[in-house]
Write an enzyme that holds these catalytic residues in place. Structure first.
Site, PDB file in Angstrom:
ATOM      1  N   GLU A  98     124.106  44.599  16.757  1.00  0.00           N
ATOM      2  CA  GLU A  98     123.202  44.744  15.607  1.00  0.00           C
ATOM      3  C   GLU A  98     124.003  45.100  14.363  1.00  0.00           C
ATOM      4  O   GLU A  98     125.025  45.787  14.443  1.00  0.00           O
ATOM      5  CB  GLU A  98     122.198  45.876  15.863  1.00  0.00           C
ATOM      6  CG  GLU A  98     120.844  45.418  16.359  1.00  0.00           C
ATOM      7  CD  GLU A  98     120.015  44.713  15.293  1.00  0.00           C
ATOM      8  OE1 GLU A  98     120.566  44.205  14.298  1.00  0.00           O
ATOM      9  OE2 GLU A  98     118.784  44.667  15.471  1.00  0.00           O
ATOM     10  N   ASP A  99     123.512  44.672  13.213  1.00  0.00           N
ATOM     11  CA  ASP A  99     124.179  45.089  11.979  1.00  0.00           C
ATOM     12  C   ASP A  99     123.746  46.494  11.577  1.00  0.00           C
ATOM     13  O   ASP A  99     124.556  47.277  11.090  1.00  0.00           O
ATOM     14  CB  ASP A  99     123.935  44.082  10.845  1.00  0.00           C
ATOM     15  CG  ASP A  99     122.465  43.796  10.604  1.00  0.00           C
ATOM     16  OD1 ASP A  99     121.612  44.253  11.400  1.00  0.00           O
ATOM     17  OD2 ASP A  99     122.159  43.110   9.615  1.00  0.00           O
ATOM     18  N   ASP A 102     117.727  51.132  11.891  1.00  0.00           N
ATOM     19  CA  ASP A 102     117.014  51.863  10.849  1.00  0.00           C
ATOM     20  C   ASP A 102     115.915  52.686  11.537  1.00  0.00           C
ATOM     21  O   ASP A 102     116.173  53.773  12.048  1.00  0.00           O
ATOM     22  CB  ASP A 102     116.461  50.814   9.874  1.00  0.00           C
ATOM     23  CG  ASP A 102     115.845  51.389   8.618  1.00  0.00           C
ATOM     24  OD1 ASP A 102     115.233  52.460   8.672  1.00  0.00           O
ATOM     25  OD2 ASP A 102     115.944  50.753   7.556  1.00  0.00           O
ATOM     26  N   LYS A 130     121.469  54.178  10.321  1.00  0.00           N
ATOM     27  CA  LYS A 130     120.772  54.921   9.266  1.00  0.00           C
ATOM     28  C   LYS A 130     119.931  56.003   9.961  1.00  0.00           C
ATOM     29  O   LYS A 130     118.714  55.902  10.080  1.00  0.00           O
ATOM     30  CB  LYS A 130     119.905  53.946   8.456  1.00  0.00           C
ATOM     31  CG  LYS A 130     119.695  54.373   7.029  1.00  0.00           C
ATOM     32  CD  LYS A 130     118.767  53.406   6.319  1.00  0.00           C
ATOM     33  CE  LYS A 130     119.489  52.328   5.555  1.00  0.00           C
ATOM     34  NZ  LYS A 130     118.567  51.537   4.710  1.00  0.00           N
ATOM     35  N   VAL A 152     121.432  48.561   1.703  1.00  0.00           N
ATOM     36  CA  VAL A 152     122.775  47.985   1.610  1.00  0.00           C
ATOM     37  C   VAL A 152     122.742  46.461   1.545  1.00  0.00           C
ATOM     38  O   VAL A 152     121.830  45.810   2.061  1.00  0.00           O
ATOM     39  CB  VAL A 152     123.661  48.448   2.800  1.00  0.00           C
ATOM     40  CG1 VAL A 152     124.005  49.917   2.660  1.00  0.00           C
ATOM     41  CG2 VAL A 152     122.983  48.169   4.142  1.00  0.00           C
ATOM     42  N   ARG A 164     124.455  37.941   1.635  1.00  0.00           N
ATOM     43  CA  ARG A 164     124.997  38.184   2.977  1.00  0.00           C
ATOM     44  C   ARG A 164     126.497  37.907   3.043  1.00  0.00           C
ATOM     45  O   ARG A 164     127.196  38.452   3.887  1.00  0.00           O
ATOM     46  CB  ARG A 164     124.295  37.295   4.004  1.00  0.00           C
ATOM     47  CG  ARG A 164     122.828  37.620   4.236  1.00  0.00           C
ATOM     48  CD  ARG A 164     122.339  36.877   5.472  1.00  0.00           C
ATOM     49  NE  ARG A 164     120.899  36.765   5.562  1.00  0.00           N
ATOM     50  CZ  ARG A 164     120.109  37.664   6.152  1.00  0.00           C
ATOM     51  NH1 ARG A 164     120.636  38.760   6.657  1.00  0.00           N
ATOM     52  NH2 ARG A 164     118.808  37.476   6.218  1.00  0.00           N
TER      53      ARG A 164
HETATM   54  C1  PRP Z   1     117.317  44.245  10.142  1.00  0.00           C
HETATM   55  C2  PRP Z   1     118.501  44.540  11.040  1.00  0.00           C
HETATM   56  C3  PRP Z   1     117.871  44.994  12.316  1.00  0.00           C
HETATM   57  C4  PRP Z   1     116.590  45.649  11.864  1.00  0.00           C
HETATM   58  C5  PRP Z   1     116.750  47.130  11.903  1.00  0.00           C
HETATM   59  O1  PRP Z   1     116.918  42.945  10.376  1.00  0.00           O
HETATM   60  O2  PRP Z   1     119.306  43.403  11.222  1.00  0.00           O
HETATM   61  O3  PRP Z   1     117.617  43.909  13.173  1.00  0.00           O
HETATM   62  O4  PRP Z   1     116.329  45.196  10.536  1.00  0.00           O
HETATM   63  O5  PRP Z   1     115.591  47.780  11.449  1.00  0.00           O
HETATM   64  P1  PRP Z   1     114.699  48.735  12.352  1.00  0.00           P
HETATM   65  O6  PRP Z   1     115.632  49.672  13.079  1.00  0.00           O
HETATM   66  O7  PRP Z   1     113.846  49.457  11.350  1.00  0.00           O
HETATM   67  O8  PRP Z   1     113.915  47.897  13.278  1.00  0.00           O
HETATM   68  P2  PRP Z   1     115.994  42.109   9.363  1.00  0.00           P
HETATM   69  O9  PRP Z   1     114.613  42.067   9.905  1.00  0.00           O
HETATM   70  O10 PRP Z   1     116.227  42.612   7.977  1.00  0.00           O
HETATM   71  O11 PRP Z   1     116.493  40.647   9.499  1.00  0.00           O
HETATM   72  P3  PRP Z   1     117.917  39.986   9.158  1.00  0.00           P
HETATM   73  O12 PRP Z   1     118.877  40.527  10.182  1.00  0.00           O
HETATM   74  O13 PRP Z   1     117.647  38.531   9.333  1.00  0.00           O
HETATM   75  O14 PRP Z   1     118.308  40.362   7.757  1.00  0.00           O
END
Ligand code: PRP
Length: 193
Positions: A98-99, A102, A130, A152, A164
């Site tokens: 995962e990136d 949150d 986070k 970010v 990105r």
């Molecule tokens: C982001 C990130 C995680 C998720 C984390 O994805 O890559 O998958 O949110 O958030 P959480 O802990 O509150 O669930 P996003 O839906 O922004 O999609 P992306 O990776 O395509 O930008």
């Protein structure tokens, strides 16, 4: 005023060092096995590309698509599967890549989903944690950096689908003006190095 990338929160050099440490830790803890790294689209694609090259051992890779955010900067709370794995993970040693974690909702959903497919082991590697935003307690095995509650951009992180491809991780412009470029950034204690 229009939002865009502000100061650098984590530089490309800091990212490279930490990704190297994570890669070596993953190799060490999967010695004798070929882990399947599962990148979570879209944000983790950039991290995944660097991470697999930092693992000094054979690995396999696949991707899942999960969406939890609307077009703005805050989670809607809903988690949705947009693309599934192309292989079975039964009996495999899986590492979710995962990136960012949150609220923890996405990872909680993914863990539950993948556990039903009976992997031999299931670990999680997240570039950013986070921590103060967490709503669901999820276990993280490898963490790059714990960061404060800042939005970010760059290195896979987007705003409305943009930015990105930036090589560094930035905060939003207005937030950078308020607090400076590197507020309370610390390598995480989670995961071994
Ligand atoms: C982001 C990130 C995680 C998720 C984390 O994805 O890559 O998958 O949110 O958030 P959480 O802990 O509150 O669930 P996003 O839906 O922004 O999609 P992306 O990776 O395509 O930008």
């Amino acid at each position: 005023m229009p939002q865009g990338p502000g100061g650098v929160l984590i530089s490309r050099e800091e990212i490279a060092v930490r990704v190297g440490e994570l890669g070596r830790a993953i190799a060490r803890e999967h010695a004798g096995h070929v882990p399947l790294l599962v990148g979570v689209l879209k944000g983790a694609a950039v991290f995944m590309a660097d991470l697999i090259r930092a693992i000094p051992a054979p690995i396999a890779m696949d991707f899942m698509g999960v969406s939890s955010y609307g077009p703005g900067t805050r989670a809607s709370g809903a988690v949705r599967l947009t693309a599934d794995l192309s292989v079975s993970i039964e009996g495999r040693d899986v590492v979710i890549v995962e990136d960012i974690v949150d609220t923890g909702r996405t990872l909680d959903y993914l863990r539950r989903n993948l556990e039903t497919r009976h992997p031999r082991s299931l670990r999680v590697c997240a570039l950013l944690d986070k921590v103060e935003r967490r709503q669901i307690d999820v276990a993280l095995d490898y963490v790059g950096f714990a960061i404060p509650d800042r939005f970010v951009l760059g290195y896979g992180f987007d705003l409305g689908g943009l930015y990105r491809g930036l090589p560094d991780i930035h905060v939003l412009e207005e937030q950078a003006a308020e607090k400076g470029p590197s507020a309370s950034l610390a390598p995480s204690a989670a995961g071994s190095t």
